[in-house]
Design a protein around this motif. Structure first.
Motif, PDB file in Angstrom:
ATOM      1  N   ASP A   1      47.981  56.347  51.848  1.00  0.00           N
ATOM      2  CA  ASP A   1      46.624  56.617  51.376  1.00  0.00           C
ATOM      3  C   ASP A   1      45.888  55.314  51.055  1.00  0.00           C
ATOM      4  O   ASP A   1      46.469  54.256  50.912  1.00  0.00           O
ATOM      5  N   VAL A   2      44.584  55.440  50.938  1.00  0.00           N
ATOM      6  CA  VAL A   2      43.706  54.296  50.711  1.00  0.00           C
ATOM      7  C   VAL A   2      44.009  53.643  49.364  1.00  0.00           C
ATOM      8  O   VAL A   2      43.960  52.415  49.236  1.00  0.00           O
ATOM      9  N   ARG A   3      44.353  54.458  48.352  1.00  0.00           N
ATOM     10  CA  ARG A   3      44.673  53.904  47.029  1.00  0.00           C
ATOM     11  C   ARG A   3      45.885  52.966  47.092  1.00  0.00           C
ATOM     12  O   ARG A   3      45.906  51.931  46.440  1.00  0.00           O
ATOM     13  N   ALA A   4      46.893  53.340  47.858  1.00  0.00           N
ATOM     14  CA  ALA A   4      48.085  52.501  47.991  1.00  0.00           C
ATOM     15  C   ALA A   4      47.734  51.166  48.650  1.00  0.00           C
ATOM     16  O   ALA A   4      48.215  50.114  48.238  1.00  0.00           O
ATOM     17  N   VAL A   5      46.852  51.216  49.653  1.00  0.00           N
ATOM     18  CA  VAL A   5      46.425  49.978  50.315  1.00  0.00           C
ATOM     19  C   VAL A   5      45.633  49.115  49.338  1.00  0.00           C
ATOM     20  O   VAL A   5      45.826  47.894  49.273  1.00  0.00           O
ATOM     21  N   GLU A   6      44.750  49.745  48.542  1.00  0.00           N
ATOM     22  CA  GLU A   6      43.983  48.984  47.544  1.00  0.00           C
ATOM     23  C   GLU A   6      44.907  48.376  46.496  1.00  0.00           C
ATOM     24  O   GLU A   6      44.725  47.217  46.087  1.00  0.00           O
ATOM     25  N   THR A   7      45.908  49.131  46.067  1.00  0.00           N
ATOM     26  CA  THR A   7      46.881  48.624  45.094  1.00  0.00           C
ATOM     27  C   THR A   7      47.631  47.435  45.692  1.00  0.00           C
ATOM     28  O   THR A   7      47.847  46.419  45.022  1.00  0.00           O
ATOM     29  N   MET A   8      48.004  47.571  46.939  1.00  0.00           N
ATOM     30  CA  MET A   8      48.729  46.492  47.624  1.00  0.00           C
ATOM     31  C   MET A   8      47.852  45.250  47.752  1.00  0.00           C
ATOM     32  O   MET A   8      48.325  44.132  47.553  1.00  0.00           O
ATOM     33  N   THR A   9      46.590  45.433  48.064  1.00  0.00           N
ATOM     34  CA  THR A   9      45.656  44.314  48.183  1.00  0.00           C
ATOM     35  C   THR A   9      45.550  43.562  46.856  1.00  0.00           C
ATOM     36  O   THR A   9      45.600  42.330  46.821  1.00  0.00           O
ATOM     37  N   ARG A  10      45.402  44.319  45.749  1.00  0.00           N
ATOM     38  CA  ARG A  10      45.325  43.693  44.418  1.00  0.00           C
ATOM     39  C   ARG A  10      46.629  42.986  44.074  1.00  0.00           C
ATOM     40  O   ARG A  10      46.630  41.892  43.530  1.00  0.00           O
ATOM     41  N   TRP A  11      47.753  43.638  44.385  1.00  0.00           N
ATOM     42  CA  TRP A  11      49.066  43.061  44.088  1.00  0.00           C
ATOM     43  C   TRP A  11      49.249  41.734  44.833  1.00  0.00           C
ATOM     44  O   TRP A  11      49.718  40.750  44.261  1.00  0.00           O
ATOM     45  N   LEU A  12      48.860  41.711  46.113  1.00  0.00           N
ATOM     46  CA  LEU A  12      48.966  40.468  46.882  1.00  0.00           C
ATOM     47  C   LEU A  12      48.111  39.357  46.271  1.00  0.00           C
ATOM     48  O   LEU A  12      48.515  38.198  46.229  1.00  0.00           O
ATOM     49  N   SER A  13      46.946  39.733  45.782  1.00  0.00           N
ATOM     50  CA  SER A  13      46.057  38.758  45.178  1.00  0.00           C
ATOM     51  C   SER A  13      46.567  38.300  43.820  1.00  0.00           C
ATOM     52  O   SER A  13      46.651  37.098  43.548  1.00  0.00           O
TER      53      SER A  13
END
Length: 158
Positions: free
Chosen positions: A132-144
């Motif tokens: 889901d999109v939320r998981a991708v957003e969480t992953m993006t924040r985590w990478l940052s």
């Protein structure tokens, strides 16, 4: 260079043996004094000869130093490559692991470059297969936040 040194030592040793034999068989008196003088001069000349006819040692050392410097430079290039490969592999595995925790199926490619004497991540390309999109957003924040990879270095594909 070692051949030259070995030949010199062998010649000097042989001359010393011949001189010892010559002195041993020479009768006492004036003849022995003359033989002793001649043998002494020959041994002195053989001892000093390397100083007069030695190969250019400084050139040989310069060649060895150049070869040593080249080997060190080659080793540095290999070391840099290994460090970059290690970072790429370990960061990819770390991202894949985090993606699995978030329920994402990912393909990850990490790009590392050498900047100012140190390896630096220059970008991450991530292909997401579902999730889901939320998981991708969480992953993006985590990478940052956790990995220090700003969004500008993250390239997402679906």
């Amino acid at each position: 260079m070692t051949t030259w040194l070995r030949d010199w030592v062998t010649g000097l040793t042989g001359a010393a043996i011949v001189a010892t034999v010559a002195l041993a068989v020479t009768p006492e008196g004036t003849v022995k004094k003359m033989v002793r003088l001649a043998v002494g001069l020959v041994l002195l000349l053989m001892t000093v000869k390397p100083l007069l006819t030695a190969p250019d040692i400084s050139a040989a050392w310069a060649g060895e130093r150049q070869a040593s410097n080249q080997a060190a430079a080659d080793g540095e290039v290999i070391s840099q490559g290994l460090q970059m490969e290690l970072i790429e592999r370990e960061l990819s595995a770390y991202i894949l692991s985090k993606g699995q925790q978030l329920g994402l199926s990912l393909d990850v490619e990490v790009a590392v470059t050498w900047v100012d004497g140190a390896p630096s991540v220059s970008g991450v390309s991530i292909a997401s297969h579902g999730g889901d999109v939320r998981a991708v957003e969480t992953m993006t924040r985590w990478l940052s936040d956790e990995c220090g990879l700003p969004v500008s270095l993250q390239h997402w594909r679906r």
